[in-house]
Design an enzyme around this catalytic site. Sequence first.
Site, PDB file in Angstrom:
ATOM      1  N   TRP A 106      -2.197   3.799  27.567  1.00  0.00           N
ATOM      2  CA  TRP A 106      -2.965   3.754  26.321  1.00  0.00           C
ATOM      3  C   TRP A 106      -4.267   4.512  26.460  1.00  0.00           C
ATOM      4  O   TRP A 106      -4.711   5.160  25.508  1.00  0.00           O
ATOM      5  CB  TRP A 106      -3.193   2.308  25.865  1.00  0.00           C
ATOM      6  CG  TRP A 106      -1.908   1.616  25.523  1.00  0.00           C
ATOM      7  CD1 TRP A 106      -1.349   0.560  26.191  1.00  0.00           C
ATOM      8  CD2 TRP A 106      -0.991   1.932  24.453  1.00  0.00           C
ATOM      9  NE1 TRP A 106      -0.165   0.219  25.600  1.00  0.00           N
ATOM     10  CE2 TRP A 106       0.079   1.037  24.532  1.00  0.00           C
ATOM     11  CE3 TRP A 106      -0.993   2.890  23.442  1.00  0.00           C
ATOM     12  CZ2 TRP A 106       1.161   1.064  23.636  1.00  0.00           C
ATOM     13  CZ3 TRP A 106       0.075   2.920  22.548  1.00  0.00           C
ATOM     14  CH2 TRP A 106       1.141   2.015  22.653  1.00  0.00           C
ATOM     15  N   ASP A 176     -10.806  -0.428  23.620  1.00  0.00           N
ATOM     16  CA  ASP A 176      -9.519  -0.775  23.026  1.00  0.00           C
ATOM     17  C   ASP A 176      -9.143  -2.138  23.602  1.00  0.00           C
ATOM     18  O   ASP A 176      -8.854  -2.265  24.788  1.00  0.00           O
ATOM     19  CB  ASP A 176      -8.482   0.285  23.425  1.00  0.00           C
ATOM     20  CG  ASP A 176      -7.067  -0.086  22.983  1.00  0.00           C
ATOM     21  OD1 ASP A 176      -6.886  -1.109  22.297  1.00  0.00           O
ATOM     22  OD2 ASP A 176      -6.138   0.671  23.344  1.00  0.00           O
ATOM     23  N   LYS A 200      -0.637  -8.413  18.881  1.00  0.00           N
ATOM     24  CA  LYS A 200      -0.410  -9.009  20.196  1.00  0.00           C
ATOM     25  C   LYS A 200      -1.072 -10.382  20.306  1.00  0.00           C
ATOM     26  O   LYS A 200      -0.429 -11.339  20.688  1.00  0.00           O
ATOM     27  CB  LYS A 200      -0.904  -8.060  21.281  1.00  0.00           C
ATOM     28  CG  LYS A 200       0.079  -6.890  21.432  1.00  0.00           C
ATOM     29  CD  LYS A 200      -0.506  -5.636  21.980  1.00  0.00           C
ATOM     30  CE  LYS A 200       0.530  -4.520  21.869  1.00  0.00           C
ATOM     31  NZ  LYS A 200      -0.062  -3.200  21.903  1.00  0.00           N
TER      32      LYS A 200
HETATM   33  C1  LIG Z   1      -0.088  -1.861  21.745  1.00  0.00           C
HETATM   34  C2  LIG Z   1      -1.306  -1.145  22.156  1.00  0.00           C
HETATM   35  C3  LIG Z   1      -1.804  -0.048  21.433  1.00  0.00           C
HETATM   36  C4  LIG Z   1      -1.080   0.553  20.250  1.00  0.00           C
HETATM   37  O1  LIG Z   1      -1.197  -0.223  19.174  1.00  0.00           O
HETATM   38  P1  LIG Z   1      -0.515   0.138  17.756  1.00  0.00           P
HETATM   39  O2  LIG Z   1      -1.104  -0.959  16.939  1.00  0.00           O
HETATM   40  O3  LIG Z   1       0.943   0.068  17.944  1.00  0.00           O
HETATM   41  O4  LIG Z   1      -0.994   1.479  17.362  1.00  0.00           O
HETATM   42  C5  LIG Z   1      -2.993   0.516  21.836  1.00  0.00           C
HETATM   43  N1  LIG Z   1      -3.647   0.057  22.922  1.00  0.00           N
HETATM   44  C6  LIG Z   1      -3.194  -0.975  23.652  1.00  0.00           C
HETATM   45  C7  LIG Z   1      -3.962  -1.439  24.835  1.00  0.00           C
HETATM   46  C8  LIG Z   1      -2.010  -1.600  23.291  1.00  0.00           C
HETATM   47  O5  LIG Z   1      -1.549  -2.644  24.015  1.00  0.00           O
END
Ligand SMILES: *Cc1c(COP(=O)(O)O)cnc(C)c1O
Length: 365
Positions: A106, A176, A200
């Site tokens: 990511w 993030d 999540k």
């Molecule tokens: C799942 C995830 C993403 C991507 O998220 P989307 O909502 O599918 O765009 C980005 N960063 C991390 C750390 C993730 O676990």
Amino acid sequence: MNSLKQRAYNFNAGPSALPLTVLEKAKEELVDFRGTGMSVMELSHRSAVYEEVHNHAIALLKELLSIPEDYEVLFLQGGGSLQFSMVPMNYLKPGEKAGYIMTGSWSEKAFSEAKLFGDPYHVASTQEGQYRRIPKFDELRYNPTDAYIHLTSNNTIYGTQWRDFPDTGDVPLIADMSSDILSKPIDVNKFSLLYAGAQKNLGPSGVTVAIIRKDMIEKGNPAIPTMLKYSTHAKNNSLYNTPPTFGIYMLGEVLSWIKDLGGIHALSERNEEKAKLIYDAIDQSSGFYVGHAEVESRSLMNITFRVSDEDLEKKFLAEAKIEGFVGVNGHRSVGGCRASTYNAVPFETCKAFSEFMVHFQSANQ
Ligand SMILES: *Cc1c(COP(=O)(O)O)cnc(C)c1O
């Protein structure tokens, strides 16, 4: 089926488990939301009833995460992935540098987007060791003139997590937090901006939460599309256009569930206990199971490991499936096994899986 009756042992990495009580409440309210004779999905986003849902979710998030007064909570769309672009589009100009701390796939995706706007560089990277660890603070070298520093707080695919965050002084720190937001207390003051797709730890997919310090809002590049400016959403209480109303309602209900559990400290303790059950099965296996992450960098949200013998690993995954464990395969890019133990994954699910691991080992060693 299992001790949770009709509910799967859900270890999906995202979208992932939601609290059963929240799903049941949503079902109860689905066709007649609080006496309106309409579903929450059918309400105008300008109605007082919806506005209460919206503001309740914002207020609860501020309360649970102890978000200081000088921050705004925004509800955006486009997932964590659109934030990879929105961050540099707003805050990185041609010729400017931004430091990216590379701890997994990511981070790589976020870095690639930044290259479209300016000159991002790697502050540190643990790629060489297959992203088994989080860098130490003294490995982080960045310039005081950087537009910002970006990090990934929890590495969903490799199973590593920051325990504490660096203090970057006057350089804005952006994170993030898609896969560990609200799983433990954090000091929001360290960040100028943090963001997370909800699917999540917070609710269903379709809502993205951003928490942004007020002084950052106006610093964004004015020459970009309206919808991609943080200032547009901040000025309009995230109601500039139609927000994902059902997702925000669900997010609010998940937050109420967390509050009822005793808030973020209680939740964080529960998350530690859940992860420990599975890490103990790895650590007490005398090498039958091998964890991917270095011990000090282990994630409490995504537990990544391999079965030491490749054929046995296939058998392990096949039997886990038969026993009703869902989502235990590692990410398609790295293989192996992964149990995602996000906020809403019940303790019993983790306990059942750790017992399965122990039984599988004794039957196959
Ligand atoms: C799942 C995830 C993403 C991507 O998220 P989307 O909502 O599918 O765009 C980005 N960063 C991390 C750390 C993730 O676990």
